[in-house]
Design an enzyme around this catalytic site. Sequence first.
Site, PDB file in Angstrom:
ATOM      1  N   LYS A 147       4.418  -6.988   3.436  1.00  0.00           N
ATOM      2  CA  LYS A 147       4.128  -5.581   3.208  1.00  0.00           C
ATOM      3  C   LYS A 147       4.008  -4.890   4.551  1.00  0.00           C
ATOM      4  CE  LYS A 147       0.733  -3.445   3.271  1.00  0.00           C
ATOM      5  NZ  LYS A 147       0.184  -2.438   4.275  1.00  0.00           N
ATOM      6  N   THR A 173       2.536  -5.643  12.842  1.00  0.00           N
ATOM      7  CA  THR A 173       1.647  -4.748  12.134  1.00  0.00           C
ATOM      8  C   THR A 173       2.008  -4.748  10.668  1.00  0.00           C
ATOM      9  OG1 THR A 173       1.696  -3.453  14.114  1.00  0.00           O
ATOM     10  CG2 THR A 173       0.637  -2.464  12.215  1.00  0.00           C
ATOM     11  N   THR A 181      -7.345  11.677   2.706  1.00  0.00           N
ATOM     12  CA  THR A 181      -7.809  12.877   2.016  1.00  0.00           C
ATOM     13  C   THR A 181      -6.915  13.254   0.855  1.00  0.00           C
ATOM     14  OG1 THR A 181      -6.609  14.256   3.607  1.00  0.00           O
ATOM     15  CG2 THR A 181      -8.936  13.819   4.068  1.00  0.00           C
ATOM     16  N   THR A 202       0.851  -1.191   0.000  1.00  0.00           N
ATOM     17  CA  THR A 202       0.000   0.000   0.000  1.00  0.00           C
ATOM     18  C   THR A 202       0.891   1.248   0.000  1.00  0.00           C
ATOM     19  OG1 THR A 202      -0.234  -0.276   2.404  1.00  0.00           O
ATOM     20  CG2 THR A 202      -2.027  -1.074   1.014  1.00  0.00           C
TER      21      THR A 202
END
Length: 429
Positions: free
Chosen positions: A180, A191, A429, A154
């Site tokens: 990843k 994580t 955003t 990502t």
Amino acid sequence: MADWWEITGGVTAPRGYKAAGIKAGLKPSGLPDLALIVSDVDAIAAGVFTTSYVKAACVDYCKERLQAKHSSRAILCNAGQANAATGEQGMQDALESAELLAKALNISPELILLASTGVIGQRIKMEAMRSGIPQLVAALSETGGDAAAGAIITTDLVTKSIALETNIGDRPVRIGGIAKGSGMIHPNMATMLAFVTCDAAVSPHLWQQMVSRAADRSFNSITVDGDTSTNDSLIALANGESRTPAITDIGAEAEKLEAMLTAVCQHLAKCIARDGEGATCLIEVQVTGAADEHAARQVAKTIVGSSLVKSAIFGHDPNWGRIAAAAGRAGVAFEQENLRIQLGDFLLMENGQPLQFNRAEASAYLKQISANSSLPANVTATNMSNVAPQRVDNPVVIQVNLGNGHGSGIAWGCDLSYDYVKINAEYTT
């Protein structure tokens, strides 16, 4: 010298595995976003997952599957939507994904394991998943490891992949892995996502023990920002296709296999730490003289996770006081007068006393590591070819000795830069 060597191929290096990674339309960026790893035969499966009480549907799904059955044939991973905190519909999406893949592979849904990564609170784009699964299965290849590694990332700037080979008896045994992770890295498990393939034959209970210990010494020993994710998953398959005798008990062969598994996991963990969002360098903290390994790792992880230590490294400031302070608050008892701290070749404290050192040269050491550790500036649909595995053999090294104990441990992390705040302030955003 390690009794194994690096080979190419990632998760498809071990015998009996295929993989694929495609653009299914799950990511707005148009980058690859759907990955698949398949074993030719049923494989012994083990997993370690997040300890967060807020878990993604794929985590609950996998834990239920592995409790009921210790074998698997396939791992499906989507990137773009975490499918975490999505309620009952999120679980239904996970179940449908497994059923669609099982039908395409002509196997039982019970043999499918799932992973997801992306924005928390967003369900999987099931229309894209439904159309993507047939394409994904058609793309399966014995050389598809790199494609799978590229389809699970990502915010990562680089893919993370490795494969190692050794000999057990008179036959080669291989372990491959991809991972990843870049932000939300402070493992309680880990994580991140990591998938490991192995062609040895191992009993289910022993394989799970090996994977859990390897996770503790790798993914559970890294930190980027102190945040644990909802989707943490380490899934490892062992399919026996090396045709070596089954390893069922602790012994020389089991120890050798576990050591190589740990090496694979540690390489991937260091790659994740180095690729921390906005980071300019990898940091390795080596702690000795503790009462046991657990205590040593706890101190090492506290130091490498300290925002003050991480900021000092980013600013090329050899501020050893921050290292000493972090060691002291780690929750591990030691005598202050025994504390020894070294940064690279620079001895900063010994016997609890500060030492004179060349501050300019120590700062230059930190600058040199950062300058030699550059990663691609950004990953876009047009420069995906830049996403290649990075080297992790040039960290900033901090050595801390606590006393005369026999425990030692290592933790890895990265510096904390201005860009970390920018990346995460603008994440959705």
